[in-house]
Design an enzyme around this catalytic site. Sequence first.
Site, short mmCIF file in Angstrom:
data_model
loop_
_atom_site.label_atom_id
_atom_site.label_comp_id
_atom_site.label_asym_id
_atom_site.label_seq_id
_atom_site.Cartn_x
_atom_site.Cartn_y
_atom_site.Cartn_z
CG HIS A 44 -1.87 1.42 1.35
ND1 HIS A 44 -2.91 1.69 1.78
CD2 HIS A 44 -2.32 2.12 0.45
CE1 HIS A 44 -3.89 2.61 1.42
NE2 HIS A 44 -3.07 2.90 1.34
CD GLU A 76 -3.80 -2.79 0.89
OE1 GLU A 76 -3.73 -2.03 2.04
OE2 GLU A 76 -4.57 -3.90 0.85
CG HIS A 200 -8.30 -3.57 8.47
ND1 HIS A 200 -6.92 -2.75 7.56
CD2 HIS A 200 -7.78 -3.34 9.93
CE1 HIS A 200 -6.96 -1.48 8.26
NE2 HIS A 200 -6.76 -1.95 9.66
#
Length: 250
Positions: A44, A76, A200
Amino acid sequence: MPTKLSVNLNAIAMLRNRRDLPWPSVEGLGRIALQAGAYGLTVHPRPDQRHIRFSDLPVLRALIDDEFPAVEFNIEGYPTGEFIALCEAAAPEQVTLVPDDPSQATSDHGWDFRRHQSFLTDVVGRLKARGCRVSLFADGDGDGEAVAIARETGADRIELYTGPYGGCYDDPARALREIEGLKGTAEAAHAIGLGVNAGHDLTVGNLPLLLRHIPFIAEVSIGHGLTAEALEFGMAEAVRRFRRACGEAV
């Protein structure tokens, strides 16, 4: 088919960035994770580069292409013009779009699909034209209408935001309530042909229960929990532990 594991390298990069030194090596630990059977690597790259740096992307792309061509690279982030350009250059197999403000410490909610449908439709189309699978971060609130809008953007998958479920590590009853919402969202997506990912705060401890309730999750992206396990067991064994939690015979 067991759920596939993608190893998120952000926590490794954040540790590296505490010093102006090249270790721990993001590339090296990514290699160990893939050697241990991870299906892919996730990063990310935030605008401030506080963990993954933009310069890490071509290195990880080359690692996959040269040594592990059967696995996937997943990038992401929030779809700014800069982020989209990074994706176009790195050519990831999958792009996961998240609605993060750049100042956020970590992702903490899914897209408001009603509000952002037009914006996401444009971004999804641009990324798919470059051959990327596109996944959209989604809340696990059981909102089937929102999921239908996500499908209308042209996305291939949603990624269930499992942070609230991960936060129930000391409250089994609340964990089951969170799973019901996640399951409702997942089933609504599955019914209209959207693939389902999840990520997550997933751990070796909480993954099996989630996958018993939602067995068709295609992929989980795990960073913080896996890095914590790697500190105790080493990266290779941490990957094997998560693969077993995903249902693989390792």
